[in-house]
Write a protein that holds these residues in place. Structure first.
Motif, short mmCIF file in Angstrom:
data_model
loop_
_atom_site.label_atom_id
_atom_site.label_comp_id
_atom_site.label_asym_id
_atom_site.label_seq_id
_atom_site.Cartn_x
_atom_site.Cartn_y
_atom_site.Cartn_z
N VAL A 76 0.84 -1.20 0.00
CA VAL A 76 0.00 0.00 0.00
C VAL A 76 0.88 1.25 0.00
O VAL A 76 1.86 1.33 0.74
CB VAL A 76 -0.94 0.02 1.23
N VAL A 77 0.50 2.19 -0.85
CA VAL A 77 1.24 3.46 -1.02
C VAL A 77 0.43 4.59 -0.40
O VAL A 77 -0.78 4.70 -0.64
CB VAL A 77 1.44 3.75 -2.53
N LEU A 78 1.07 5.44 0.39
CA LEU A 78 0.44 6.67 0.91
C LEU A 78 0.97 7.86 0.12
O LEU A 78 2.19 8.07 0.02
CB LEU A 78 0.77 6.86 2.39
N ILE A 79 0.05 8.62 -0.48
CA ILE A 79 0.44 9.84 -1.20
C ILE A 79 0.67 10.97 -0.20
O ILE A 79 -0.14 11.20 0.70
CB ILE A 79 -0.66 10.25 -2.21
N GLY A 80 1.80 11.66 -0.35
CA GLY A 80 2.13 12.77 0.55
C GLY A 80 2.08 14.12 -0.14
O GLY A 80 1.73 15.13 0.43
N THR A 81 2.43 14.11 -1.43
CA THR A 81 2.46 15.35 -2.21
C THR A 81 1.38 15.28 -3.27
O THR A 81 1.39 14.37 -4.11
CB THR A 81 3.83 15.54 -2.88
N PRO A 82 0.40 16.21 -3.24
CA PRO A 82 -0.70 16.18 -4.21
C PRO A 82 -0.18 16.36 -5.63
O PRO A 82 0.93 16.86 -5.83
CB PRO A 82 -1.56 17.39 -3.83
N GLY A 83 -1.00 15.96 -6.59
CA GLY A 83 -0.59 16.18 -7.98
C GLY A 83 -1.61 15.66 -8.97
O GLY A 83 -2.38 14.76 -8.69
N LYS A 84 -1.60 16.30 -10.14
CA LYS A 84 -2.47 15.89 -11.26
C LYS A 84 -1.55 15.63 -12.44
O LYS A 84 -0.53 16.31 -12.61
CB LYS A 84 -3.46 17.03 -11.55
N ASP A 85 -1.89 14.62 -13.26
CA ASP A 85 -1.07 14.28 -14.43
C ASP A 85 0.42 14.12 -14.07
O ASP A 85 1.29 14.76 -14.66
CB ASP A 85 -1.23 15.34 -15.52
N ILE A 86 0.67 13.28 -13.09
CA ILE A 86 2.04 13.07 -12.61
C ILE A 86 2.79 12.15 -13.59
O ILE A 86 2.27 11.09 -13.96
CB ILE A 86 2.02 12.44 -11.20
N ALA A 87 3.97 12.57 -14.00
CA ALA A 87 4.78 11.74 -14.90
C ALA A 87 5.33 10.55 -14.11
O ALA A 87 5.61 10.66 -12.92
CB ALA A 87 5.93 12.55 -15.47
N GLU A 88 5.46 9.41 -14.80
CA GLU A 88 6.02 8.22 -14.15
C GLU A 88 7.36 8.53 -13.51
O GLU A 88 7.65 8.07 -12.40
CB GLU A 88 6.23 7.13 -15.19
N SER A 89 8.17 9.31 -14.19
CA SER A 89 9.52 9.60 -13.70
C SER A 89 9.50 10.45 -12.43
O SER A 89 10.48 10.53 -11.71
CB SER A 89 10.32 10.31 -14.79
N ASP A 90 8.35 11.11 -12.17
CA ASP A 90 8.24 12.00 -11.02
C ASP A 90 7.38 11.37 -9.91
O ASP A 90 7.22 11.95 -8.83
CB ASP A 90 7.61 13.32 -11.50
#
Ligand code: ZN
Length: 215
Positions: free
Chosen positions: A70-84
């Motif tokens: 399970v992954v917890l998101i800490g930094t919001p984002g839209k259209d996140i690149a795989e590399s980022d």
């Protein structure tokens, strides 16, 4: 529910779940590998802390364990690149995507949504979070699920059909990801039924050991 991560607190938001993300598990359910991630959701009210007792749901007969990273998101984002994608992760842990398999099979046959088989109360036991740092390899997290001490599921995040960075990229293309969102990344093969009084243990050398009992 408040999620603790070291000294930081996160308010749990949405729980995104990925289905059919390990080839051997797709096979054991008799399906075909999907061309894109299979996504469903559970409300955050389904979360269960380690050590809490889980009540057997009464609206089905075949409660299955599905052990997942399970992954917890800490930094919001839209259209996140795989590399980022990795820079948006705050923490990792293991969780159980509890599933009423008999109810789900029936819903699948009817072509109806899966919610009552997947998103019932206490359907998302969640381990304690480990802060995500450069030392945790997203593509090499070994984990296992035991029931009453016998190993039932063994997996590694490296076996996912859609890897964690891609899942973050894909989900963020549809939803703006928020701080506190959780992603259950899918289960390896070996899913099976749980009985009253069973003790379920999730373990990863990298993430810890978490346990629940069914009552
Ligand atoms: Zn699952």
């Amino acid at each position: 529910m408040t999620l603790q991560l070291g000294a930081q607190n996160y308010s749990a938001q949405r729980i995104f779940c990925i289905g059919k993300n390990y080839a051997e598990h797709v096979k054991e359910l008799g399906g075909r590998a999907p061309g894109q991630p299979v996504v469903f959701m559970k409300p955050a009210t389904c979360l269960v802390s380690p050590g809490e007792t889980i009540r057997m749901p009464a609206h089905g007969n075949n409660l299955h364990h599905e052990a997942e990273v399970v992954v917890l998101i800490g930094t919001p984002g839209k259209d996140i690149a795989e590399s980022d994608a990795a820079s948006h992760i705050a923490g990792l842990t293991l969780g159980l995507d509890l599933t009423l398999r008999d109810v789900q099979s029936d819903l699948k046959k009817k072509g109806w949504p899966w919610e009552i088989s997947k998103a019932f109360d206490q359907s998302a036991p969640l381990g304690t979070l480990t802060p995500y740092g450069d030392t945790l390899p997203l593509d090499n997290i070994p984990f296992q699920c035991s029931v009453n001490g016998a190993v039932r599921q063994t997996g590694n995040s490296g076996e996912m059909l859609f890897a964690i960075p891609y899942l973050i990229h894909f989900l963020s293309g549809i939803w703006e990801l928020k701080e506190g969102d959780l992603i259950f990344t899918g289960t390896p093969s070996g899913v099976g039924p749980l009985e009253m009084r069973d003790r379920v243990t999730l373990h990863s050398d990298l993430l810890g050991t978490f346990e629940w009992t069914l009552a």
